[in-house]
Design an enzyme around this catalytic site. Structure first.
Site, PDB file in Angstrom:
ATOM      1  N   ASN A   1      35.563 -29.569 -31.690  1.00 30.45           N
ATOM      2  CA  ASN A   1      35.633 -30.362 -30.431  1.00 30.45           C
ATOM      3  C   ASN A   1      35.922 -29.355 -29.294  1.00 30.45           C
ATOM      4  O   ASN A   1      37.193 -28.642 -29.387  1.00 30.45           O
ATOM      5  CB  ASN A   1      36.655 -31.323 -30.670  1.00 30.45           C
ATOM      6  CG  ASN A   1      36.849 -32.083 -29.195  1.00 30.45           C
ATOM      7  OD1 ASN A   1      36.080 -31.843 -28.369  1.00 30.45           O
ATOM      8  ND2 ASN A   1      37.956 -32.872 -29.133  1.00 30.45           N
ATOM      9  N   TRP A   2      34.948 -28.948 -28.401  1.00 29.35           N
ATOM     10  CA  TRP A   2      35.343 -27.898 -27.397  1.00 29.35           C
ATOM     11  C   TRP A   2      36.184 -28.847 -26.185  1.00 29.35           C
ATOM     12  O   TRP A   2      36.449 -27.833 -25.326  1.00 29.35           O
ATOM     13  CB  TRP A   2      34.143 -27.342 -27.075  1.00 29.35           C
ATOM     14  CG  TRP A   2      33.315 -26.362 -27.692  1.00 29.35           C
ATOM     15  CD1 TRP A   2      33.921 -26.080 -28.951  1.00 29.35           C
ATOM     16  CD2 TRP A   2      32.325 -25.369 -27.312  1.00 29.35           C
ATOM     17  NE1 TRP A   2      33.082 -24.848 -29.396  1.00 29.35           N
ATOM     18  CE2 TRP A   2      32.377 -24.508 -28.444  1.00 29.35           C
ATOM     19  CE3 TRP A   2      31.637 -25.268 -26.497  1.00 29.35           C
ATOM     20  CZ2 TRP A   2      31.201 -23.506 -28.495  1.00 29.35           C
ATOM     21  CZ3 TRP A   2      30.647 -23.986 -26.383  1.00 29.35           C
ATOM     22  CH2 TRP A   2      30.374 -23.336 -27.428  1.00 29.35           C
ATOM     23  N   LYS A   3      36.302 -29.978 -26.179  1.00 30.24           N
ATOM     24  CA  LYS A   3      36.806 -30.636 -25.154  1.00 30.24           C
ATOM     25  C   LYS A   3      35.995 -30.143 -23.949  1.00 30.24           C
ATOM     26  O   LYS A   3      34.871 -29.846 -23.660  1.00 30.24           O
ATOM     27  CB  LYS A   3      38.353 -30.360 -25.228  1.00 30.24           C
ATOM     28  CG  LYS A   3      39.084 -30.534 -26.577  1.00 30.24           C
ATOM     29  CD  LYS A   3      40.297 -30.796 -26.691  1.00 30.24           C
ATOM     30  CE  LYS A   3      40.852 -30.697 -28.028  1.00 30.24           C
ATOM     31  NZ  LYS A   3      42.134 -31.016 -28.254  1.00 30.24           N
TER      32      LYS A   3
ATOM     33  N   HIS B   1      39.240 -40.373 -29.145  1.00 27.03           N
ATOM     34  CA  HIS B   1      39.988 -39.243 -29.455  1.00 27.03           C
ATOM     35  C   HIS B   1      41.261 -39.500 -28.727  1.00 27.03           C
ATOM     36  O   HIS B   1      41.266 -40.319 -27.887  1.00 27.03           O
ATOM     37  CB  HIS B   1      39.413 -37.858 -28.865  1.00 27.03           C
ATOM     38  CG  HIS B   1      39.873 -36.793 -29.110  1.00 27.03           C
ATOM     39  ND1 HIS B   1      41.083 -36.612 -28.204  1.00 27.03           N
ATOM     40  CD2 HIS B   1      39.916 -35.739 -29.832  1.00 27.03           C
ATOM     41  CE1 HIS B   1      41.552 -35.344 -29.025  1.00 27.03           C
ATOM     42  NE2 HIS B   1      40.843 -34.830 -29.788  1.00 27.03           N
TER      43      HIS B   1
ATOM     44  N   GLU C   1      42.930 -38.004 -26.716  1.00 21.17           N
ATOM     45  CA  GLU C   1      43.070 -37.671 -25.359  1.00 21.17           C
ATOM     46  C   GLU C   1      42.248 -38.667 -24.624  1.00 21.17           C
ATOM     47  O   GLU C   1      42.697 -38.941 -23.329  1.00 21.17           O
ATOM     48  CB  GLU C   1      42.430 -36.086 -25.109  1.00 21.17           C
ATOM     49  CG  GLU C   1      43.408 -35.222 -25.472  1.00 21.17           C
ATOM     50  CD  GLU C   1      42.727 -33.926 -26.145  1.00 21.17           C
ATOM     51  OE1 GLU C   1      41.503 -33.517 -25.953  1.00 21.17           O
ATOM     52  OE2 GLU C   1      43.687 -33.200 -26.652  1.00 21.17           O
TER      53      GLU C   1
ATOM     54  N   GLU D   1      43.919 -38.018 -36.667  1.00 23.93           N
ATOM     55  CA  GLU D   1      44.335 -36.782 -35.896  1.00 23.93           C
ATOM     56  C   GLU D   1      45.786 -37.328 -35.470  1.00 23.93           C
ATOM     57  O   GLU D   1      45.814 -38.043 -34.391  1.00 23.93           O
ATOM     58  CB  GLU D   1      43.723 -36.607 -34.594  1.00 23.93           C
ATOM     59  CG  GLU D   1      42.139 -35.914 -35.045  1.00 23.93           C
ATOM     60  CD  GLU D   1      41.692 -35.103 -33.899  1.00 23.93           C
ATOM     61  OE1 GLU D   1      41.094 -34.072 -34.424  1.00 23.93           O
ATOM     62  OE2 GLU D   1      41.480 -35.736 -32.841  1.00 23.93           O
TER      63      GLU D   1
ATOM     64  N   GLY E   1      46.731 -29.605 -30.665  1.00 20.08           N
ATOM     65  CA  GLY E   1      47.041 -28.461 -29.626  1.00 20.08           C
ATOM     66  C   GLY E   1      48.488 -28.021 -29.544  1.00 20.08           C
ATOM     67  O   GLY E   1      48.711 -27.243 -28.873  1.00 20.08           O
TER      68      GLY E   1
ATOM     69  N   SER F   1      45.529 -29.022 -35.097  1.00 20.51           N
ATOM     70  CA  SER F   1      46.002 -27.695 -35.333  1.00 20.51           C
ATOM     71  C   SER F   1      45.689 -26.955 -36.531  1.00 20.51           C
ATOM     72  O   SER F   1      46.304 -26.283 -37.115  1.00 20.51           O
ATOM     73  CB  SER F   1      47.608 -27.532 -35.251  1.00 20.51           C
ATOM     74  OG  SER F   1      48.157 -27.743 -33.942  1.00 20.51           O
TER      75      SER F   1
ATOM     76  N   GLY G   1      39.811 -28.484 -32.508  1.00 20.06           N
ATOM     77  CA  GLY G   1      39.928 -28.425 -31.209  1.00 20.06           C
ATOM     78  C   GLY G   1      39.793 -26.796 -30.763  1.00 20.06           C
ATOM     79  O   GLY G   1      38.848 -26.261 -31.024  1.00 20.06           O
ATOM     80  N   GLY G   2      41.096 -26.307 -30.764  1.00 19.62           N
ATOM     81  CA  GLY G   2      41.003 -24.770 -30.151  1.00 19.62           C
ATOM     82  C   GLY G   2      40.413 -23.836 -31.085  1.00 19.62           C
ATOM     83  O   GLY G   2      39.718 -22.723 -30.628  1.00 19.62           O
TER      84      GLY G   2
END
Ligand code: PEP
Length: 248
Positions: A8-10, A92, A94, A162, A168, A207, A228-229
């Site tokens: 997920n590049w967000k 998600h 977010e 999640e 993150g 993470s 994610g990251g």
């Protein structure tokens, strides 16, 4: 069941970032798991073009519940599909936080994804306060029941667990805590879908990185990861793909 490494590049990435797709495909030309990248909407079509002929699949990070209409700034599931995506992340944390998305809205979007022929990756997860108060399974059960509409199959639904406090932050639940939630998810899905629930991919997200992927992928009922990251760089995501391929 083929396991799934989903990135997920967000709200990260521009056209220059698409070089990561070629780097990933070159380093992992025949992974034993499915590999998916979900870039921002602006990059879906270009990424689909770059990913053609590689094992990398492309997904979106959200869609609107309606097929078309007066919804400025939104994108329908049909448009996501038309751009070259085969999957869409829905609910998600977010989006649940930033856009106040409810379980009912996530369920409506999931139906839209299926209407357009997309695989829905529905996210669930507790906040830190909910975990600390012992409400984790209640929260997950409620989100699962409310966010996944009738009609789900193992071919059209992926669930991502999640924990909000792990996204993150560099923090992760213990392996036993991940196992408990994933076992619970499998049981709840089995009650709804019967034998087909065994084929629904249950991803862990929060993470995940090259250094912890192998131990997380060894947990029962963990069928992949939503990353994610660590999905932004081919070297990191590739190491996670390799860890999942080894566990497949
Ligand atoms: C995510 O956004 O889905 C996620 C899991 O992020 P990170 O891997 O950066 O914690």
């Amino acid at each position: 069941m083929k396991k799934l490494a989903a990135g997920n590049w967000k709200m990260n990435g521009t056209a220059a970032s698409l070089a990561e797709v070629a780097a990933l495909a070159q380093a992992h030309p025949a992974p034993a798991c499915e590999v998916l990248l979900c870039p921002p909407a602006t990059l879906i079509a270009q990424m689909a073009y770059h990913a053609k002929g590689t094992p990398v699949k492309v997904g979106a990070q959200d869609c609107h519940a309606n097929a078309s209409g007066a919804h400025t700034g939104d994108i329908s599931a049909e448009q996501v599909k038309d751009a070259g995506a085969g999957h869409v992340i829905l609910g998600h944390s977010e989006r649940r936080t930033d856009h106040k998305e409810t379980d009912a809205q996530v369920a409506a979007k999931t139906l839209a994804a299926w209407r357009a022929g997309l695989v829905a990756i529905v996210c669930v997860g507790e906040t830190e306060a909910e975990r600390d108060s012992g409400a984790t399974l209640d929260v997950i059960g409620r989100q699962l029941a409310g966010s996944v509409p009738e009609g789900a199959t193992s071919a059209t639904l992926v669930i991502a667990y999640e924990p909000v406090w792990a996204i993150g932050t560099g923090r992760t639940p213990t392996l036993a805590e991940i196992a408990e939630v994933h076992h619970f998810l499998r049981e709840r899905l089995t009650a709804r879908l019967g034998a087909d629930a065994a084929g629904v991919r249950l991803l862990y997200g929060g993470s995940v990185k090259p250094s912890n992927a192998t131990e997380i992928f060894a947990v029962a009922n963990v069928d992949g990861a939503l990353v994610g990251g660590a999905s932004l760089k081919a070297a990191d995501f590739g190491a996670i793909v390799a860890a999942l391929s080894a566990a497949a």
